[in-house]
Every structure is written in structure tokens, then in C-alpha cells.
Scaffold this active site. Sequence first.
Site, short mmCIF file in Angstrom:
data_model
loop_
_atom_site.label_atom_id
_atom_site.label_comp_id
_atom_site.label_asym_id
_atom_site.label_seq_id
_atom_site.Cartn_x
_atom_site.Cartn_y
_atom_site.Cartn_z
N TRP A 11 0.82 -1.20 0.00
CA TRP A 11 0.00 0.00 0.00
C TRP A 11 0.86 1.27 0.00
CZ3 TRP A 11 -3.69 1.94 -2.12
CH2 TRP A 11 -4.59 2.88 -1.59
N LYS A 113 -4.81 0.54 9.00
CA LYS A 113 -6.16 0.34 9.50
C LYS A 113 -6.10 -0.72 10.59
CE LYS A 113 -8.10 1.15 4.88
NZ LYS A 113 -8.85 0.56 3.74
N ALA A 145 -4.11 -2.30 -3.25
CA ALA A 145 -2.85 -1.69 -3.65
C ALA A 145 -2.50 -1.97 -5.10
CB ALA A 145 -1.73 -2.18 -2.73
N LYS A 196 -13.94 -3.86 9.27
CA LYS A 196 -14.32 -4.54 8.03
C LYS A 196 -13.37 -5.70 7.73
CE LYS A 196 -10.87 -2.59 5.49
NZ LYS A 196 -9.89 -3.19 4.59
N ASP A 249 -15.65 0.25 1.85
CA ASP A 249 -14.51 -0.58 2.22
C ASP A 249 -14.95 -1.99 2.61
OD1 ASP A 249 -11.82 -0.97 2.51
OD2 ASP A 249 -11.55 0.40 4.19
N THR A 253 -13.62 -5.39 0.61
CA THR A 253 -12.78 -6.34 1.33
C THR A 253 -13.46 -7.69 1.50
OG1 THR A 253 -11.91 -4.43 2.54
CG2 THR A 253 -11.33 -6.59 3.38
N ASN A 261 -7.61 -10.56 3.90
CA ASN A 261 -8.44 -11.03 5.01
C ASN A 261 -9.49 -12.03 4.53
OD1 ASN A 261 -7.55 -9.28 7.43
ND2 ASN A 261 -7.74 -7.83 5.74
N VAL A 284 0.84 -9.27 6.07
CA VAL A 284 0.01 -8.95 7.23
C VAL A 284 -1.47 -9.01 6.83
CG1 VAL A 284 -0.61 -7.15 8.89
CG2 VAL A 284 1.79 -7.53 8.28
#
Length: 340
Positions: A11, A113, A145, A196, A249, A253, A261, A284
Site C-alpha cells: 500500500w 487500519k 494496492a 471490516k 470498504d 474487502t 483477510n 500482514v
Amino acid sequence: MNITVFGSGAWGTAVATHMAFAHRVVLWGRDSAVLQAIAQNLENPRYLAGIKLNPALRVQSDFALAASHALVEGSAEGLWVLGVPMGALRATLEQLRSLVPLAQWPAVAWLCKGFEVGTGLMPHQVVEDVLGQSVGGALTGPSFAAEVARGLPCALTAASPCERTRQALVRSAHHAAMRVYELDDLVGAEVGGAVKNIMAVATGMCDGMQLGLNARAALITRGMAEIKRLAAALGAQPDTLNGLSGFGDLILTCTGDLSRNRRVGLMLAQGKSLDQVLAELGQVAEGVKCAPVVHELAKRLNVDMPITAAVNATLFEGISPGEGVMRLLSRGAKAEQTDA
């Protein structure tokens, strides 16, 4: 405008390469091999492999030199963008504070975030804790990203109670295919951007178990009700979660194949352990770190968050994704409230 982006992950690199089309941008990162690859080949091979970056983007491995790039006379023309993960935000702020007196700082914003592990603080609260006062804001909203790095259309939120920060973010990023909208509700934007990710893990499990599109729609909608309950308890404005940093968002996501995620949930539904999932992911996934923090916060604030509780139990309490779904399905009937 002189801009320094700290953090050469996916990002941070994507935001830096976008901003460099209109401004003088330096990207700092800890991984010298990644910086060298960007400088020589215009590519971040670890996080954005195969995507050609902006040739105007410069890299800098020296933290102090990178910071000084944005220290323009009077600070009106400078911007620091903290593109580090949530877990590195505090250390980055402390390093900047040790280098430059706060009165001389340029505008500052963060991209991370989540909630800080150990303290349960949101990003702006970490900033206040380190600096002793409210400074800066967040550039947030529905964004992958890889798509931003490729120059595909994107709309983001510049969230801050500080007009200077909002205007700096709009000026730095509102060009080419990116639109940036101002918002003064930083709390709402940060809660939406953090929680989220937990809902995306849940949706990934739902899809991985092939429970159907009806179940996905129900999960996303009720997930937003949880987010709104927590946001309200933390003092957010109700309308914020209806916008880009809320529903926008959340939808991206939970449904996008580029979502880390969501991939966590999909792999858990395949029977893989959390350790296997994180090793295979290689990056991550903030929803994993965020789930226990938000679960404890919800209990402390007496906010009902059953989806969050089910995700946390699946990740850290040894229950299967199927058992987590059964816990949700066994809840008693109640009237629907979109804000509760």
C-alpha cells in the site's frame, strides 16, 4: 509538493507511485533489496510483482534524509505519509519525533487500519499518545494496492478534524484516476477501516464453506450493523459508515479476490490451521490481529458483536468455521435494526 512515504509495502508503494505523477515523492523502506529493485527496475518484487511503477518515484533508505525531503520552508508544502502497518505506527512516530520538533512537522497522515495490539488504541489515539496532541489524519477507503499501482480508478476518504491535513491529502492524491473526498469524522473512518477486515475473514469462511450468495449478503449486512454499533459507542458520526470508509470498504474487502483477510477465511474453511494460513499468505492480515482486540473492546463497552466473537473464536479458541457459523445461526429472533 514534497512528499515522503514511509513504508515500502504494497500500500505504501502504491500510494507513493500514484502521488509521484503530480508531486515530488520519496519512498522510504526498511528492506534495502526492495528499494534497490524499485530504483533499478521500477518494480516492487515482494509486494507488487509484475507492476511497473512510476519512473518519477525516488527511493531513500536513510530515514532522516527521507524525512527531511518533506520539510519545506514553513511546512505548508510538505506531507509525511505513514504507510507502515499498524504494529509499526508507534515506533515510526517516535522516530520522527526524535528527529524533528513537532512545531516543524509538515502535514502528516497514515494509511494503516486497525487497533493497536496491547493497548486497543485506534491510529489517531496512538498519534495522540506518542505526540501528546491531536495531529494529522487518515487516507482510507475501498482500495486494493495492486489496482492503485496500476492506475485503475479509486475513490478514497481524507479523514481528519484538521482542515490542513484534509487539504494536503486532497492536493497530494486527487489526480489521475483517484478521487479523494474530505471527511471530518476520523473515528468513524478508522472504525470502519479496521473492523471490516474481521468481517472479510467471516465472509471468506462463509464462501469457503459454499454457504451461498444469500448467506454472504446477510453476513455483510449484519457485519455493518456490528461496525455501526461499535462506532457509535466510540463517538463516531452515524452517516460516516454509509460512505466510502464504511460500506465501500466493507463490500470491497469482503468480496474482492485481492483481499488478504478474505483469503484467510477461505483457507480456514479448507481446514488449514491459522499458522498454515499466515505462512502461506506471507503478508500482514490485519483482521487476524484486530479480532481479539475488537472482541475485548466490544465486551468492555457492552456492544453486541456476534460475528466478531465467532471469528475470534475460530482464530484463537479452537472452534471450526462450521461451529462458528452454527453459533450465529442459533441466535434468537429479534427485530432488524440497521444501526444496531
